[in-house]
Structure formats: structure tokens, C-alpha cells
Design a protein around this motif. Sequence first.
Motif, PDB file in Angstrom:
ATOM      1  N   ALA A  83       3.530  -2.285  -7.436  1.00  0.00           N
ATOM      2  CA  ALA A  83       4.019  -1.656  -5.740  1.00  0.00           C
ATOM      3  C   ALA A  83       4.692  -0.338  -6.248  1.00  0.00           C
ATOM      4  CB  ALA A  83       5.686  -2.558  -5.425  1.00  0.00           C
ATOM      5  N   LYS A  84       5.495   0.293  -6.982  1.00  0.00           N
ATOM      6  CA  LYS A  84       5.542   1.916  -7.240  1.00  0.00           C
ATOM      7  C   LYS A  84       3.878   2.485  -7.502  1.00  0.00           C
ATOM      8  CE  LYS A  84       8.331   5.355  -7.726  1.00  0.00           C
ATOM      9  NZ  LYS A  84       8.415   5.535  -6.761  1.00  0.00           N
ATOM     10  N   ARG A  85       3.474   1.656  -8.396  1.00  0.00           N
ATOM     11  CA  ARG A  85       1.906   2.067  -8.981  1.00  0.00           C
ATOM     12  C   ARG A  85       1.149   2.206  -8.311  1.00  0.00           C
ATOM     13  NH1 ARG A  85      -2.238  -0.146  -9.643  1.00  0.00           N
ATOM     14  NH2 ARG A  85      -4.409   0.752 -11.819  1.00  0.00           N
ATOM     15  N   LEU A  86       0.974   1.525  -7.117  1.00  0.00           N
ATOM     16  CA  LEU A  86       0.910   1.265  -5.693  1.00  0.00           C
ATOM     17  C   LEU A  86       1.249   1.713  -4.483  1.00  0.00           C
ATOM     18  CD1 LEU A  86       0.066  -2.882  -5.472  1.00  0.00           C
ATOM     19  CD2 LEU A  86      -1.823  -0.373  -5.917  1.00  0.00           C
ATOM     20  N   GLY A  87       1.826   2.563  -5.148  1.00  0.00           N
ATOM     21  CA  GLY A  87       2.631   3.403  -3.772  1.00  0.00           C
ATOM     22  C   GLY A  87       4.028   3.309  -2.927  1.00  0.00           C
ATOM     23  N   ALA A  88       4.352   2.360  -2.808  1.00  0.00           N
ATOM     24  CA  ALA A  88       5.071   1.690  -2.199  1.00  0.00           C
ATOM     25  C   ALA A  88       6.468   2.642  -2.282  1.00  0.00           C
ATOM     26  CB  ALA A  88       5.966   0.190  -2.726  1.00  0.00           C
ATOM     27  N   GLU A  89       7.654   3.459  -1.232  1.00  0.00           N
ATOM     28  CA  GLU A  89       7.463   3.802  -0.498  1.00  0.00           C
ATOM     29  C   GLU A  89       9.590   3.606  -1.298  1.00  0.00           C
ATOM     30  OE1 GLU A  89       7.224   6.587   1.965  1.00  0.00           O
ATOM     31  OE2 GLU A  89       8.787   6.278   3.212  1.00  0.00           O
ATOM     32  N   ARG A  90       9.472   2.303  -0.649  1.00  0.00           N
ATOM     33  CA  ARG A  90      10.783   1.720  -0.069  1.00  0.00           C
ATOM     34  C   ARG A  90      10.702   0.407  -1.010  1.00  0.00           C
ATOM     35  NH1 ARG A  90      15.541   1.305   4.723  1.00  0.00           N
ATOM     36  NH2 ARG A  90      16.922   1.651   2.577  1.00  0.00           N
ATOM     37  N   ALA A 130      14.947   1.926 -12.746  1.00  0.00           N
ATOM     38  CA  ALA A 130      13.747   2.771 -13.329  1.00  0.00           C
ATOM     39  C   ALA A 130      12.787   2.520 -13.120  1.00  0.00           C
ATOM     40  CB  ALA A 130      14.084   2.172 -15.491  1.00  0.00           C
ATOM     41  N   PHE A 131      12.432   1.249 -13.356  1.00  0.00           N
ATOM     42  CA  PHE A 131      11.538   1.098 -12.620  1.00  0.00           C
ATOM     43  C   PHE A 131      10.351   1.263 -11.362  1.00  0.00           C
ATOM     44  CE2 PHE A 131       9.375  -3.137 -15.759  1.00  0.00           C
ATOM     45  CZ  PHE A 131       9.241  -2.470 -16.755  1.00  0.00           C
ATOM     46  N   GLY A 132      11.393   2.099 -10.539  1.00  0.00           N
ATOM     47  CA  GLY A 132      11.005   2.368  -8.695  1.00  0.00           C
ATOM     48  C   GLY A 132      12.158   2.292  -7.932  1.00  0.00           C
ATOM     49  N   ALA A 133      12.681   0.485  -7.795  1.00  0.00           N
ATOM     50  CA  ALA A 133      13.268   0.349  -7.229  1.00  0.00           C
ATOM     51  C   ALA A 133      14.545   1.461  -6.589  1.00  0.00           C
ATOM     52  CB  ALA A 133      13.990  -0.908  -7.489  1.00  0.00           C
ATOM     53  N   THR A 134      14.176   1.175  -5.113  1.00  0.00           N
ATOM     54  CA  THR A 134      15.312   2.296  -4.252  1.00  0.00           C
ATOM     55  C   THR A 134      16.555   1.897  -3.829  1.00  0.00           C
ATOM     56  OG1 THR A 134      13.722   1.388  -2.618  1.00  0.00           O
ATOM     57  CG2 THR A 134      13.179   3.570  -3.702  1.00  0.00           C
ATOM     58  N   ASP A 135      16.398   0.284  -3.762  1.00  0.00           N
ATOM     59  CA  ASP A 135      17.662  -0.361  -3.353  1.00  0.00           C
ATOM     60  C   ASP A 135      17.976  -2.072  -3.843  1.00  0.00           C
ATOM     61  OD1 ASP A 135      18.695   1.218  -0.695  1.00  0.00           O
ATOM     62  OD2 ASP A 135      16.368   1.074  -1.018  1.00  0.00           O
ATOM     63  N   VAL A 136      19.170  -1.997  -4.265  1.00  0.00           N
ATOM     64  CA  VAL A 136      19.588  -3.143  -4.846  1.00  0.00           C
ATOM     65  C   VAL A 136      19.983  -4.131  -4.320  1.00  0.00           C
ATOM     66  CG1 VAL A 136      20.720  -4.684  -6.930  1.00  0.00           C
ATOM     67  CG2 VAL A 136      18.858  -2.376  -7.471  1.00  0.00           C
ATOM     68  N   THR A 172       0.499  -1.173  -0.432  1.00  0.00           N
ATOM     69  CA  THR A 172      -0.185  -0.187  -0.086  1.00  0.00           C
ATOM     70  C   THR A 172       1.284   1.487  -0.138  1.00  0.00           C
ATOM     71  OG1 THR A 172       0.352   0.065   2.559  1.00  0.00           O
ATOM     72  CG2 THR A 172      -1.917  -1.276   1.109  1.00  0.00           C
ATOM     73  N   LYS A 173       0.409   2.310   0.464  1.00  0.00           N
ATOM     74  CA  LYS A 173       0.661   4.215   0.012  1.00  0.00           C
ATOM     75  C   LYS A 173       1.904   3.777   1.250  1.00  0.00           C
ATOM     76  CE  LYS A 173      -0.451   8.877  -0.335  1.00  0.00           C
ATOM     77  NZ  LYS A 173       0.315   8.552  -1.498  1.00  0.00           N
ATOM     78  N   GLY A 174       3.208   3.738   1.155  1.00  0.00           N
ATOM     79  CA  GLY A 174       4.639   3.810   1.993  1.00  0.00           C
ATOM     80  C   GLY A 174       5.225   2.302   2.109  1.00  0.00           C
ATOM     81  N   SER A 175       4.595   1.527   1.787  1.00  0.00           N
ATOM     82  CA  SER A 175       4.897   0.156   2.452  1.00  0.00           C
ATOM     83  C   SER A 175       6.483   0.704   2.104  1.00  0.00           C
ATOM     84  CB  SER A 175       3.934  -0.769   1.548  1.00  0.00           C
ATOM     85  OG  SER A 175       3.755  -1.031   1.501  1.00  0.00           O
ATOM     86  N   THR A 176       7.657  -0.775   2.516  1.00  0.00           N
ATOM     87  CA  THR A 176       8.622  -1.294   2.202  1.00  0.00           C
ATOM     88  C   THR A 176       7.841  -2.920   1.622  1.00  0.00           C
ATOM     89  OG1 THR A 176       9.402   0.445   3.460  1.00  0.00           O
ATOM     90  CG2 THR A 176      10.713  -1.878   3.407  1.00  0.00           C
ATOM     91  N   VAL A 177       9.092  -2.260   0.266  1.00  0.00           N
ATOM     92  CA  VAL A 177       8.729  -4.033  -0.302  1.00  0.00           C
ATOM     93  C   VAL A 177      10.170  -4.237  -0.761  1.00  0.00           C
ATOM     94  CG1 VAL A 177       7.494  -4.950  -2.254  1.00  0.00           C
ATOM     95  CG2 VAL A 177       6.491  -2.967  -0.862  1.00  0.00           C
ATOM     96  N   ALA A 178      10.088  -5.714  -0.795  1.00  0.00           N
ATOM     97  CA  ALA A 178      11.646  -6.273  -1.467  1.00  0.00           C
ATOM     98  C   ALA A 178      10.558  -7.437  -2.522  1.00  0.00           C
ATOM     99  CB  ALA A 178      12.572  -7.490  -0.086  1.00  0.00           C
ATOM    100  N   VAL A 179      11.488  -7.964  -3.667  1.00  0.00           N
ATOM    101  CA  VAL A 179      11.026  -7.971  -4.627  1.00  0.00           C
ATOM    102  C   VAL A 179      12.419  -9.442  -4.447  1.00  0.00           C
ATOM    103  CG1 VAL A 179      10.374  -8.092  -6.690  1.00  0.00           C
ATOM    104  CG2 VAL A 179      10.118  -5.898  -5.457  1.00  0.00           C
TER     105      VAL A 179
END
Lengths: 347, 347
Positions: free
Chosen positions: B189-196, B212-218, B168-175
Motif C-alpha cells: 500500500a505504501k508503495r502504491l502511494g497510500a497516504e495513511r 517500518a513498512f509505512g503504517a502511520t497508525d496502529v 491508489t496515491k493518497g488512499s487511506t488504507v486499513a490492514v
Amino acid sequence: MRATTIHAPFDMRVEDVPDPVIQEPTDVVLRVLRACICGSDLWAYRGEAARQPGQRIGHEFLGIVEAAGSDVTGFAAGDLVVAPFVWSDGTCEYCAEGLQTSCPRGGFWGSVGSDGGQGEAVRVPFADGTLVKLPADAASDDRLLTALLALSDVLGTGHHAALGAGVTKGSTVAVVGDGAVGLCGVLAAKRLGAERIIALGRHTARTDIARAFGATDVVAERGEAAEAAVRELTGGQGAHAVIEAVGTEQSMRTAVGITRDGGSIGYVGVPHGSGTGLDLSVMFDRNIALRGGVAPVRAYIPELLPDVLSGAIDPSPVFDLTVGLDGVPSGYKAMDDRTALKVLVKP
Amino acid sequence: MRATTIHAPFDMRVEDVPDPVIQEPTDVVLRVLRACICGSDLWAYRGEAARQPGQRIGHEFLGIVEAAGSDVTGFAAGDLVVAPFVWSDGTCEYCAEGLQTSCPRGGFWGSVGSDGGQGEAVRVPFADGTLVKLPADAASDDRLLTALLALSDVLGTGHHAALGAGVTKGSTVAVVGDGAVGLCGVLAAKRLGAERIIALGRHTARTDIARAFGATDVVAERGEAAEAAVRELTGGQGAHAVIEAVGTEQSMRTAVGITRDGGSIGYVGVPHGSGTGLDLSVMFDRNIALRGGVAPVRAYIPELLPDVLSGAIDPSPVFDLTVGLDGVPSGYKAMDDRTALKVLVKP
């Protein structure tokens, strides 16, 4: 004072142990009025969960505060309180979000070095974060006191399972497990507005309680026959919300088999083989979710307590045998033999 | 006409097959403009998922309606349409609730007796329930057409994973998984508002797309080192929402290891050992939920389509190799060798 200890599989004793004292300023010492034996205690009793000889046991209790540490603000001597089955500091991020079971400073009653509930008294760490106050006059109401004891574990655990299963108003629910937690799952599902509740169980004494708690159907078959029976009751589809309250391979296999496509399994049976019964390929094809785990009952007590006090729900029928402290070893045997559903202990 | 067939592991052929014709009044015959090869096709290619010799293959395609059966009301010859990776009748209870993958009359492209997408044309059963119309002018926009093709599977599957993970908006997500689905999980995830958004992957070409798709960390590490790296990035706790887009034992083990207590794993990797990586005892203690499965992408196309058309999201970079129909066998090899991320087919 006297308390229950476990020395080896099937070797439960009631022994003299040191009186609990305030060790930290956040502690409370509590005199136990009611405790009980949990289905999950049987894993230790049977030797399927390791314990050190002499370890204390019992994680469900309520009682009277005898002494409170200098930092305790919420409780004073004489207060009637109930303890959830883990203690928690009440101040961390997990406690704030209602996942007290993940509190880094939390712990389980009866773990090494801590007191267990099946004794005369307990030292309660982080009392402000752990205990919940009960109305003083409940102490003189025997039936109510027993019902309130269910808040320490089985009622909140049944509620957690119902939430994990996604029970809402109008749901069709199936409950795998006719133990006290499964029965409380029925009660919780009914409370959340489930329209149809299918209880799986073969023991009439238990399924009668399930019906009294709100079950609309009882399935006495097991294994594949149980799956077929639930499917027949649900237009071939299965139940959208399924509660798994056992933790074995067979119970989880049944739970997967009776869940409707797109539904959820709320699992609260401590895993003892249930991972093997979880067929991920089937769950994947059918979009079945799995949610649950160790219930943060501390988070649920404030919500459930008013309904227990008002009598809107009464979990007390799950206790079908009462013993004194000296009767605890025989209480374990009765539960292991399945001659008792859940044993109430009055120290 | 010509279409791709599979005869044995690693034996992909492009052969003459009968032209598809309307068999049922609810059918459409569709001329394929774009198709592609899926990571899940590789299970068949490698012999890890059984196929009969000569079976058709390919479940992602879009194209132009050539002929429509007499009962088809939503489509006419000349319409540009995209097909989700299963067909569905559009009228049953499951279709009505958006779980088209459980439609009793539904099926997978390339299953025995049905057409596959990696060919010149396809007979589409239950066209009204299955296909989604696209703007006619998209047919002349090469980049857009490629982006729209992602609606047939990978974009909707990434979206399903993100929903299952509870983003959701503000989530921290790992893929977990740097294939096309994992990357689309990042995008969703970016589209759904994930922050990180923490993307796990070692191949720079892929992690560049993730960024490019929105990942903040690799995180380039694998196994336990990857778990440690994600924990370090998340204050020791792990990510609240985790996308599992591989399906192996190791990937699921990593997913469990990096999920924060109380969080969810949205899993869309077709299970190939992932059940073994699912440590239920760990999940139980930490209240980690598991949600996902085969994505009902038909349900998601109406929501995702406007954002693809507007350019708000552009999944087209996941296609990094384009072949004609005769190049499909070499496309499989390139994906199996991991020299290509996802192969676009222009018949």
C-alpha cells in the motif's frame, strides 16, 4: 389527498392522507404524474421486510413541482422533475462523489414519517440535492414519460449492476434475474458496449424484452443446468461480467457459478438470502469480485437522461400493466403472482 | 534428498525422498536455496485443511536450476530463479492476462504427486511459464536473497490485496491481519502511494514492522473496539481501502465494519470462516466491494522485482526465525505458537 399505505402483509390500501406541505425551506411539494411498483416493494408486501401499519410506500415517481421552499434554487412551480429512490442533501462528501445513497441526511421514500411515491403528491426533502429537471414537453409524451420514470430506480440500478460487473466495450455479460432490474441491466450492458449478453429467464414475455434490449442469448434453465448452459455458451469459462438482480441464495449461487475466473459480479438484488449463496472459497480460488449494492441512481440520471430523451435507450417496455391509484393493491397482487412484470401507476 | 512431509496434524517430518528428475521436456529441476513456512501452511499443520499422509509441503522457494528439460528455453543450469506459489503453463488465456492461478494446467506445490518447497530440490513443471530469473549476484547477498524469497508469495499477495482494496496515491488504507501477508499489504500500500495506513495488531514486534513498512497508525484493539478506533481515526467514516489478510469470520467482520461506504475490501486471507463474517446486507447498503482471492503472484513479480533489487522496498523483516531443513517441524510449532512471525528455511 390519496396515497397507498401498507397495513400488514398483503394488505395494501389507498387512503386519504394529509396533503403534503412545505416543512423545511429546502422542501418541494410534487404532484405525482407517474409512479410504479418495484420488485423490492414485494418484500414488504409479502411480510419479508417489516413495515409499521399505515406506512406509506413507493419510491419511484416523477411529477410536477407544486410548491418550492424558500431555499430551493433549482426548481419552481410547474417544473417537470424525476426523483431518485432516495433523497439526499446534495452537499455532503458522499453526494459530491456520487454516492448519494450514503448521504447522512438522505433517506428512503416511504420510511416512517416520509411520503411514498404511490400517491397523489409527495413532500421532497432537500429538493436541490435530490430532484432532476426534465424537459417540460416530455409531460405530453406518454411513452417518453414512462421511459423517464425508469430513471427513478430500475434503469439506474441496472446501470449500477453493469458497472459493478465491470461491463465495458466487448464484454461478455450474463444477467441473473428477468425482472425489470435484470432487464434494465441488459439495456445498460448493451449501452456500455457489451458484445454478448446472456439473459437467464424462463418467461418468454420477459426474455423477449431482454432480446429487444440487446440480449444475444437466452438461457431458460435454472440452477446447475443454467450454469452448464452459460458455460457451454462461453467456451467453458463463464461470463466475465455477471449481473445479479434478484437477491436470493439461489440467484447468487448461480451468479458465482457462471462468472469467469477473474470476473466480477455486479449485485443489485436486495439481499434476501443471497449472502448464503456467496461461496467465498469458490470466489477466492477463482478471483471473482463482488461489487454493487444500493444504486446511487441520482448520480447516474445526468448521464442516462440524454439517451432516454433521444430514444437511444428505451426502458419503457418493462412496464406491462398500468393502473390508477385505486388499482395499486391489485397491481401488487399481479406482480406477486408474476402476471405483471412491472406496474405503472397513473394517479 | 531430504524434504518436509506432513503425516497428520502436528506431525511434520523431514525425510529421505526420491531425487527429483526431469519428467517432461518443459520441466526444470531446481536446488532450493531459500524456502519458508507460510501462514496458510498452518491450516494443514492444524488439520484444518486435509492432507494425505506423507504429502510434501511448502510453496515458497527460490534456488538454482540444476537441470532443464529439452523444451525449456528461458532457463539453464546455474540460473538463480524464484518460483511463485503456483506453477502455470505461461501459454493459456489466463496466463496471458495475468491470472496464472487459474491456468488449467497449473497447480500448487505440495499437492498430491508434486514436490513441495520445503526440501532440498523441486521438480518445476512448465518452467518457462512459472519461474522468474533473478540476477546471479543476488545469490551471494544473504539479506537480498531473503527479500527476494518474499516474491514467491507474501509480497505479491500483499500487493494483490492492495490492488483489490483499490489503493491508489493518497488512499487511506486499513490492514486487518498482522501476519507476514498483512505486513506485506502495508508495504504494498505504501508503495502504491497510500497516504495513511492503519495497521490493526496487538503484537509490538509485528506492529513495529508495520510502522517500518509505512503504517502511520496502529490499532491494538480487536472486534468492535477496533472498528470504533478505526472510525475515530477516519472522521467516523472508515477506510476507503481495506486489506483482509486473515480469513476468519472475525477478521472479515472487522474488515466490513471499518470500510468506508463505497470502498473496497481486498481479501487474500484463505477463507476459513470469513464467508460467515461477510454481512452482505451491510455491504449492500454501503456499496462495499469485495475483491481479491488467491494472488497471481507470477504476474506481479516482474513489477515488484526491480523495487526489491533496488532496495526501494525490503520485505525481509517479515522473516524473524531461520532454521535448517531439520528445524522445519520446530518452525511450524513456533509459527503456530505465534513466537515466530515467518520462518525462513535454509536447506
